[in-house]
Scaffold this motif. Structure first.
Motif, PDB file in Angstrom:
ATOM      1  N   SER A  33       0.833  -1.203   0.000  1.00 27.19           N
ATOM      2  CA  SER A  33       0.000   0.000   0.000  1.00 27.19           C
ATOM      3  C   SER A  33       0.866   1.249   0.000  1.00 27.19           C
ATOM      4  CB  SER A  33      -0.915  -0.017   1.221  1.00 27.19           C
ATOM      5  OG  SER A  33      -1.575   1.207   1.361  1.00 27.19           O
ATOM      6  N   LEU A  34       1.912   1.262   0.838  1.00 29.88           N
ATOM      7  CA  LEU A  34       2.818   2.410   0.864  1.00 29.88           C
ATOM      8  C   LEU A  34       3.520   2.583  -0.476  1.00 29.88           C
ATOM      9  CD1 LEU A  34       4.467   2.165   4.378  1.00 29.88           C
ATOM     10  CD2 LEU A  34       2.968   3.950   3.527  1.00 29.88           C
ATOM     11  N   PHE A  35       3.938   1.472  -1.090  1.00 27.31           N
ATOM     12  CA  PHE A  35       4.607   1.560  -2.386  1.00 27.31           C
ATOM     13  C   PHE A  35       3.675   2.183  -3.422  1.00 27.31           C
ATOM     14  CE2 PHE A  35       5.366  -0.274  -6.582  1.00 27.31           C
ATOM     15  CZ  PHE A  35       6.649   0.187  -6.812  1.00 27.31           C
ATOM     16  N   LEU A  36       2.415   1.771  -3.438  1.00 28.88           N
ATOM     17  CA  LEU A  36       1.480   2.325  -4.410  1.00 28.88           C
ATOM     18  C   LEU A  36       1.245   3.815  -4.163  1.00 28.88           C
ATOM     19  CD1 LEU A  36      -1.121  -0.557  -4.693  1.00 28.88           C
ATOM     20  CD2 LEU A  36       0.562   0.161  -6.386  1.00 28.88           C
ATOM     21  N   GLN A  37       1.166   4.223  -2.909  1.00 34.21           N
ATOM     22  CA  GLN A  37       0.974   5.646  -2.610  1.00 34.21           C
ATOM     23  C   GLN A  37       2.183   6.461  -3.042  1.00 34.21           C
ATOM     24  OE1 GLN A  37      -0.021   6.011   1.513  1.00 34.21           O
ATOM     25  NE2 GLN A  37      -2.078   5.172   1.233  1.00 34.21           N
ATOM     26  N   ILE A  38       3.377   5.962  -2.778  1.00 34.88           N
ATOM     27  CA  ILE A  38       4.595   6.673  -3.184  1.00 34.88           C
ATOM     28  C   ILE A  38       4.697   6.719  -4.705  1.00 34.88           C
ATOM     29  CG2 ILE A  38       7.125   6.536  -3.168  1.00 34.88           C
ATOM     30  CD1 ILE A  38       6.878   5.442  -0.290  1.00 34.88           C
ATOM     31  N   PHE A  39       4.338   5.615  -5.368  1.00 34.51           N
ATOM     32  CA  PHE A  39       4.378   5.589  -6.826  1.00 34.51           C
ATOM     33  C   PHE A  39       3.395   6.609  -7.414  1.00 34.51           C
ATOM     34  CE2 PHE A  39       3.198   3.811 -10.984  1.00 34.51           C
ATOM     35  CZ  PHE A  39       4.460   3.725 -11.556  1.00 34.51           C
ATOM     36  N   ASP A  40       2.189   6.699  -6.834  1.00 32.51           N
ATOM     37  CA  ASP A  40       1.219   7.703  -7.293  1.00 32.51           C
ATOM     38  C   ASP A  40       1.760   9.112  -7.083  1.00 32.51           C
ATOM     39  OD1 ASP A  40      -0.568   5.825  -8.126  1.00 32.51           O
ATOM     40  OD2 ASP A  40      -1.842   5.943  -6.337  1.00 32.51           O
ATOM     41  N   TRP A  41       2.405   9.348  -5.951  1.00 28.31           N
ATOM     42  CA  TRP A  41       2.967  10.660  -5.643  1.00 28.31           C
ATOM     43  C   TRP A  41       4.049  11.020  -6.651  1.00 28.31           C
ATOM     44  CZ3 TRP A  41       7.822  11.966  -3.140  1.00 28.31           C
ATOM     45  CH2 TRP A  41       7.907  13.288  -2.705  1.00 28.31           C
ATOM     46  N   ILE A  42       4.952  10.087  -6.948  1.00 31.54           N
ATOM     47  CA  ILE A  42       6.019  10.329  -7.924  1.00 31.54           C
ATOM     48  C   ILE A  42       5.421  10.578  -9.308  1.00 31.54           C
ATOM     49  CG2 ILE A  42       7.946   9.226  -9.142  1.00 31.54           C
ATOM     50  CD1 ILE A  42       8.655   7.875  -6.471  1.00 31.54           C
ATOM     51  N   THR A  43       4.400   9.817  -9.661  1.00 34.41           N
ATOM     52  CA  THR A  43       3.757   9.991 -10.959  1.00 34.41           C
ATOM     53  C   THR A  43       3.138  11.388 -11.086  1.00 34.41           C
ATOM     54  OG1 THR A  43       3.253   7.640 -11.019  1.00 34.41           O
ATOM     55  CG2 THR A  43       2.051   9.038 -12.547  1.00 34.41           C
ATOM     56  N   SER A  44       2.457  11.840 -10.029  1.00 27.96           N
ATOM     57  CA  SER A  44       1.836  13.167 -10.098  1.00 27.96           C
ATOM     58  C   SER A  44       2.885  14.267 -10.157  1.00 27.96           C
ATOM     59  CB  SER A  44       0.884  13.383  -8.920  1.00 27.96           C
ATOM     60  OG  SER A  44       1.603  13.465  -7.724  1.00 27.96           O
ATOM     61  N   ILE A  45       3.990  14.109  -9.439  1.00 23.87           N
ATOM     62  CA  ILE A  45       5.063  15.107  -9.497  1.00 23.87           C
ATOM     63  C   ILE A  45       5.693  15.147 -10.895  1.00 23.87           C
ATOM     64  CG2 ILE A  45       7.402  15.610  -8.682  1.00 23.87           C
ATOM     65  CD1 ILE A  45       6.512  14.837  -5.924  1.00 23.87           C
ATOM     66  N   SER A  46       5.952  13.975 -11.456  1.00 24.62           N
ATOM     67  CA  SER A  46       6.568  13.959 -12.785  1.00 24.62           C
ATOM     68  C   SER A  46       5.600  14.503 -13.846  1.00 24.62           C
ATOM     69  CB  SER A  46       7.035  12.539 -13.147  1.00 24.62           C
ATOM     70  OG  SER A  46       5.954  11.658 -13.196  1.00 24.62           O
ATOM     71  N   ASP A  47       4.299  14.255 -13.673  1.00 26.43           N
ATOM     72  CA  ASP A  47       3.322  14.839 -14.596  1.00 26.43           C
ATOM     73  C   ASP A  47       3.333  16.351 -14.516  1.00 26.43           C
ATOM     74  OD1 ASP A  47       2.515  12.400 -15.523  1.00 26.43           O
ATOM     75  OD2 ASP A  47       0.668  12.309 -14.330  1.00 26.43           O
ATOM     76  N   ASN A  48       3.476  16.887 -13.332  1.00 25.41           N
ATOM     77  CA  ASN A  48       3.522  18.356 -13.175  1.00 25.41           C
ATOM     78  C   ASN A  48       4.759  18.940 -13.817  1.00 25.41           C
ATOM     79  OD1 ASN A  48       1.093  18.482 -11.802  1.00 25.41           O
ATOM     80  ND2 ASN A  48       2.034  18.338  -9.787  1.00 25.41           N
ATOM     81  N   PHE A  49       5.888  18.242 -13.733  1.00 27.00           N
ATOM     82  CA  PHE A  49       7.116  18.749 -14.349  1.00 27.00           C
ATOM     83  C   PHE A  49       7.059  18.654 -15.872  1.00 27.00           C
ATOM     84  CE2 PHE A  49       9.425  18.007 -10.208  1.00 27.00           C
ATOM     85  CZ  PHE A  49       9.702  19.352  -9.997  1.00 27.00           C
ATOM     86  N   LEU A  50       6.357  17.658 -16.391  1.00 27.29           N
ATOM     87  CA  LEU A  50       6.325  17.464 -17.829  1.00 27.29           C
ATOM     88  C   LEU A  50       5.320  18.380 -18.531  1.00 27.29           C
ATOM     89  CD1 LEU A  50       6.614  13.594 -18.012  1.00 27.29           C
ATOM     90  CD2 LEU A  50       8.369  15.266 -18.553  1.00 27.29           C
ATOM     91  N   LYS A  51       4.440  19.035 -17.763  1.00 21.89           N
ATOM     92  CA  LYS A  51       3.438  19.919 -18.379  1.00 21.89           C
ATOM     93  C   LYS A  51       4.044  21.193 -18.882  1.00 21.89           C
ATOM     94  CE  LYS A  51      -0.651  18.264 -16.074  1.00 21.89           C
ATOM     95  NZ  LYS A  51      -1.712  18.541 -15.128  1.00 21.89           N
TER      96      LYS A  51
END
Length: 51
Positions: A33-51
């Motif tokens: 569960s923690l891994f999935l939450q961290i993965f979602d967090w990293i994904t959202s951060i990288s999406d913000n940088f790529l915009k």
């Protein structure tokens, strides 16, 4: 007399193994569960940088 003592010890050992397995299952679910939450967090951060 010794047989009953061995049976008591065997059942106590079996209960200990069952509770240990339960702890490992809880830890496995928590870590996934923690891994999935961290993965979602990293994904959202990288999406913000790529915009």
């Amino acid at each position: 007399m010794k047989e009953s003592m061995l049976q008591i010890d065997e059942s106590a050992i079996n209960e200990t193994f069952a509770s240990t397995n339960n702890i490992f299952d809880e830890f496995r679910m928590l870590s996934s569960s923690l891994f999935l939450q961290i993965f979602d967090w990293i994904t959202s951060i990288s999406d913000n940088f790529l915009k």
